[in-house]
Design an enzyme around this catalytic site. Structure first.
Site, PDB file in Angstrom:
ATOM      1  N   HIS A 180       0.822  -1.218   0.000  1.00 51.84           N
ATOM      2  CA  HIS A 180       0.000   0.000   0.000  1.00 51.84           C
ATOM      3  C   HIS A 180       0.856   1.268   0.000  1.00 51.84           C
ATOM      4  O   HIS A 180       0.317   2.375   0.018  1.00 51.84           O
ATOM      5  CB  HIS A 180      -0.946   0.029   1.208  1.00 51.84           C
ATOM      6  CG  HIS A 180      -1.882  -1.130   1.269  1.00 51.84           C
ATOM      7  ND1 HIS A 180      -2.664  -1.524   0.204  1.00 51.84           N
ATOM      8  CD2 HIS A 180      -2.162  -2.014   2.277  1.00 51.84           C
ATOM      9  CE1 HIS A 180      -3.378  -2.586   0.540  1.00 51.84           C
ATOM     10  NE2 HIS A 180      -3.083  -2.915   1.793  1.00 51.84           N
ATOM     11  N   ASP A 185      -2.334 -10.819  -1.860  1.00 50.03           N
ATOM     12  CA  ASP A 185      -2.912 -10.354  -0.596  1.00 50.03           C
ATOM     13  C   ASP A 185      -4.418 -10.131  -0.815  1.00 50.03           C
ATOM     14  O   ASP A 185      -4.863  -9.831  -1.921  1.00 50.03           O
ATOM     15  CB  ASP A 185      -2.243  -9.036  -0.183  1.00 50.03           C
ATOM     16  CG  ASP A 185      -2.628  -8.563   1.210  1.00 50.03           C
ATOM     17  OD1 ASP A 185      -1.826  -8.760   2.137  1.00 50.03           O
ATOM     18  OD2 ASP A 185      -3.741  -7.998   1.367  1.00 50.03           O
ATOM     19  N   HIS A 230      -6.088  -7.676   0.079  1.00 47.23           N
ATOM     20  CA  HIS A 230      -6.319  -6.279  -0.293  1.00 47.23           C
ATOM     21  C   HIS A 230      -5.559  -5.942  -1.573  1.00 47.23           C
ATOM     22  O   HIS A 230      -4.457  -6.444  -1.795  1.00 47.23           O
ATOM     23  CB  HIS A 230      -5.842  -5.350   0.836  1.00 47.23           C
ATOM     24  CG  HIS A 230      -6.457  -5.637   2.172  1.00 47.23           C
ATOM     25  ND1 HIS A 230      -5.865  -6.490   3.092  1.00 47.23           N
ATOM     26  CD2 HIS A 230      -7.611  -5.208   2.725  1.00 47.23           C
ATOM     27  CE1 HIS A 230      -6.637  -6.556   4.172  1.00 47.23           C
ATOM     28  NE2 HIS A 230      -7.707  -5.799   3.973  1.00 47.23           N
ATOM     29  N   ASP A 289      -3.792 -13.005   4.238  1.00 41.75           N
ATOM     30  CA  ASP A 289      -5.061 -12.620   4.847  1.00 41.75           C
ATOM     31  C   ASP A 289      -6.272 -13.062   4.024  1.00 41.75           C
ATOM     32  O   ASP A 289      -7.402 -12.656   4.303  1.00 41.75           O
ATOM     33  CB  ASP A 289      -5.113 -11.108   5.134  1.00 41.75           C
ATOM     34  CG  ASP A 289      -4.580 -10.263   3.999  1.00 41.75           C
ATOM     35  OD1 ASP A 289      -4.263 -10.813   2.924  1.00 41.75           O
ATOM     36  OD2 ASP A 289      -4.479  -9.037   4.179  1.00 41.75           O
TER      37      ASP A 289
HETATM   38  C1  OKP Z   1      -2.948  -4.184   4.897  1.00 43.51           C
HETATM   39  B1  OKP Z   1      -2.546  -5.406   4.067  1.00 43.51           B
HETATM   40  C2  OKP Z   1      -8.882  -2.817  10.878  1.00 43.51           C
HETATM   41  C3  OKP Z   1      -9.232  -2.241   9.525  1.00 43.51           C
HETATM   42  C4  OKP Z   1      -8.015  -2.297   8.687  1.00 43.51           C
HETATM   43  C5  OKP Z   1      -6.980  -1.755   6.604  1.00 43.51           C
HETATM   44  C6  OKP Z   1      -6.314  -2.994   6.203  1.00 43.51           C
HETATM   45  C7  OKP Z   1      -4.899  -2.818   5.735  1.00 43.51           C
HETATM   46  C8  OKP Z   1      -4.401  -4.090   5.170  1.00 43.51           C
HETATM   47  N1  OKP Z   1      -9.943  -2.707  11.811  1.00 43.51           N
HETATM   48  N2  OKP Z   1      -8.218  -1.954   7.332  1.00 43.51           N
HETATM   49  O1  OKP Z   1      -2.942  -5.346   2.724  1.00 43.51           O
HETATM   50  O2  OKP Z   1      -2.893  -6.679   4.603  1.00 43.51           O
HETATM   51 ZN    ZN Z   2      -4.022  -7.407   3.151  1.00 40.79          ZN
END
Ligand code: OKP
Ligand code: ZN
Length: 420
Positions: free
Chosen positions: A195, A261, A263, A351
Site C-alpha cells: 500500500h 494479498d 487487499h 489474509d
Molecule cells: C494491509 B494489508 C482494521 C481495519 C483495517 C486496513 C487494512 C490494511 C491491510 N480494523 N483496514 O494489505 O494486509
Molecule cells: Zn491485506
C-alpha cells in the site's frame, strides 16, 4: 540408465535473525500492541519459525551491515523526501518533547503510556489537501506525517527505522540469492509494503518492498551486477552505475509482480502504472467492499506506455479456491507468462485465510490449509522450466495460529510446481 534430469528447487528463507533468536509464542509484545489486528513482528517471527521447521537448514541470515541508506536505496521507487521523512521521523518526534504538549496532539487516542514505550506512536492528525498546489511537507514532523501518511493505523514507532533498514537489506539479499543460487526465496520482512505509494504511505505499509525488489531485479538483469557485492555488503551508489544505453535491452529486463494479498496492492500498482517494463497483477477482494476502496477495479489496466501492464482481478467476498480463486490465479499467471518475464515477485499476503480478522464486516476470503499449497503449486507450474528468479515478499496476514503453515505451504507448493 538415463541421465537424471530431475531438478528440484530449493527454498531459502531470508531474515535478519536465526529462528532460535526470535520468539515463537503467540504473545505479541512491544510495538505490536498498537493495533489489535496488525502484529507484524509476531507474524515475522512465526513465519521464520514455520519456514525453518518445514525446510530445515534453508534460513539465510542477513549479515549485519555497517549501514543501509534507505534514501539512496529507494531512489528508484519513492519520493526522496518521503523516505528521508520515514528515516528521521521518530527522532524528530521524540525531540519535540512532552512539555510542549505535542505528544498528546498526535498520538493515538487509545495509546496508554507504559514504561517500555514512554513516547506515543506518531499518527497523522493534520491531513494534507492533496490537490492544493500550496501544500508541502512541513519541517514539523507532525505536519509531514499528515502530508505523507494516509490513515491512522500506520504509526511511526521507536523500532521502525531499524526495521525498515532490515527489511530493505532482506530484499537486497533476497535478490542476490534468487539470482545466484537459483532457489525460491522468501523475504521475511517485518512490514508489508504494497500500500506504500510513490509519495504517500498507509495500510500498515511504509516502504514498498516489492517495488524495490522489482527495480533491483531489473537493474541486475540490465548489467549483471547485484546490489549486494561479493563481500556481502551493499554496493555503494548502485543506481549510479546505470548504463543508459541499456534501455534498448529493456525486453530482457521485464519483471512481473503477482499480488495475492486479500487487499489490492494499490501502492505497487501506482508505482508501475505507466511503466511497461513491470507487469503488475493483483487478486483481491472487490474494492467497492474492501480497503483500499478507491483502487483495484478491473478497468484500471495501466496508462501511457504502461497501458495493458496492470491486471486487477477483484473477487466477491467469500471467495474459495475452487469457486473463484483458482481461475483468477490461472488468469493472472497466464498473463505473466505472456508478458515474457525475466524475474518474478510474489507479493504474498496470507489474509485470504478463512477467518482472518481484518476483513470489513467479515467479508473475507475462505482459503485454508491445502489451498495455499495449491496456490504455490499452480504458480510454480506456470514458471516451470523457465528458470526465472523468484522472490516471495511478505505482505499482510493476521490469523496468527495458521499463518506460518500457510506461508510454508505456498512456497513449498511453488518449489514443487516449478521443479522439473
Ligand atoms: C494491509 B494489508 C482494521 C481495519 C483495517 C486496513 C487494512 C490494511 C491491510 N480494523 N483496514 O494489505 O494486509
Ligand atoms: Zn491485506
Amino acid at each position: 540408465m538415463a541421465d537424471a534430469v530431475t531438478k528440484s528447487l530449493s527454498i531459502c528463507a531470508i531474515s535478519t535473525a536465526l529462528p532460535s533468536e526470535k520468539a515463537t509464542s503467540l504473545d505479541p509484545s512491544g510495538s505490536d500492541a498498537f493495533d489489535r489486528h496488525n502484529k507484524p513482528r509476531l507474524r515475522r517471527d512465526l513465519i521464520l519459525h514455520a519456514l525453518s521447521t518445514a525446510f530445515p537448514s534453508t534460513t539465510f541470515k542477513v549479515p549485519p551491515s555497517s549501514s543501509c541508506n534507505l534514501v539512496e536505496l529507494y531512489t528508484r521507487v519513492h519520493d526522496v523526501e518521503m523516505v528521508s521523512f520515514l528515516s528521521t521521523a521518530w527522532s524528530k518526534w521524540t525531540a519535540m518533547g512532552e512539555a510542549k504538549g505535542y505528544y498528546e496532539e498526535c498520538c493515538h487516542p487509545q495509546w496508554k503510556q507504559t514504561e517500555d514505550e514512554p513516547i506515543p506512536p506518531l499518527i497523522p492528525c493534520h491531513a494534507a489537501f492533496r490537490n492544493c498546489p500550496n501544500e508541502r511537507p512541513s519541517t514539523n514532523v507532525m505536519g509531514a506525517m499528515g502530508y505523507y501518511c494516509t490513515d491512522n493505523m500506520t504509526p511511526i514507532v521507536a523500532s521502525l527505522e531499524k526495521e525498515l533498514q532490515e527489511d530493505a537489506m532482506i530484499i537486497c539479499h533476497a535478490v542476490k540469492r534468487a539470482f545466484e543460487d537459483s532457489t525460491v526465496v522468501y523475504a521475511i520482512t517485518t512490514h508489508p509494503g504494497h500500500h506504500a505509494n510513490i509519495d504517500n504511505f498507509g495500510g500498515y505499509c511504509y516502504l514498498n518492498n516489492a517495488a524495490l525488489c522489482a527495480r533491483l531485479m531489473q537493474r541486475q538483469l540490465e548489467n549483471g551486477k547485484c546490489v549486494i557485492g561479493d563481500d556481502n555488503e551493499l554496493v555503494e551508489n548502485y543506481w549510479k552505475t546505470v548504463d543508459e544505453s541499456s534501455s534498448s535491452k529493456r525486453k530482457k529486463c521485464r519483471v512481473a509482480i503477482i499480488d495475492v494479498d486479500y487487499h489490492c496492492g494499490n501502492g505497487t500498482s501506482s508505482i508501475f502504472y505507466s511503466d511497461s517494463s513491470v507487469f503488475f497483477t493483483s487478486i483481491h477482494c472487490d474494492p467497492a467492499i474492501e480497503y483500499p476502496f478507491n483502487q483495484g477495479y478491473a478497468d484500471q489496466t495501466g496508462c501511457g506506455d504502461g497501458e495493458g501492464s496492470n491486471l486487477h482481478i477483484p473477487l466477491a467476498p467469500g471467495a474459495t479456491w475452487d469457486g473463484t480463486y483458482k481461475a483468477a490465479l490461472e488468469k493472472a499467471m497466464d498473463a505473466i507468462v505472456n508478458f515474457d518475464v525475466a524475474g518474478l515477485i510474489v507479493s504474498l499476503g496470507l489474509d485470504t485465510y478463512d477467518g482472518d480478522s481484518v476483513a470489513v464486516n467479515r467479508a473475507g476470503f475462505k482459503l485454508s490449509g491445502k489451498d495455499y499449497y495449491e496456490m504455490g503449486l499452480a504458480m510454480g507450474s506456470f514458471m516451470k522450466g523457465k528458470n526465472v528468479p523468484t522472490v516471495f515478499v511478505q505482505e499482510g496476514g493476521y490469523k496468527m495460529d495458521t499463518i506460518g503453515m500457510a506461508a510454508a505451504n505456498v512456497v513449498g507448493g511453488f518449489a514443487a510446481g516449478a521443479s522439473e
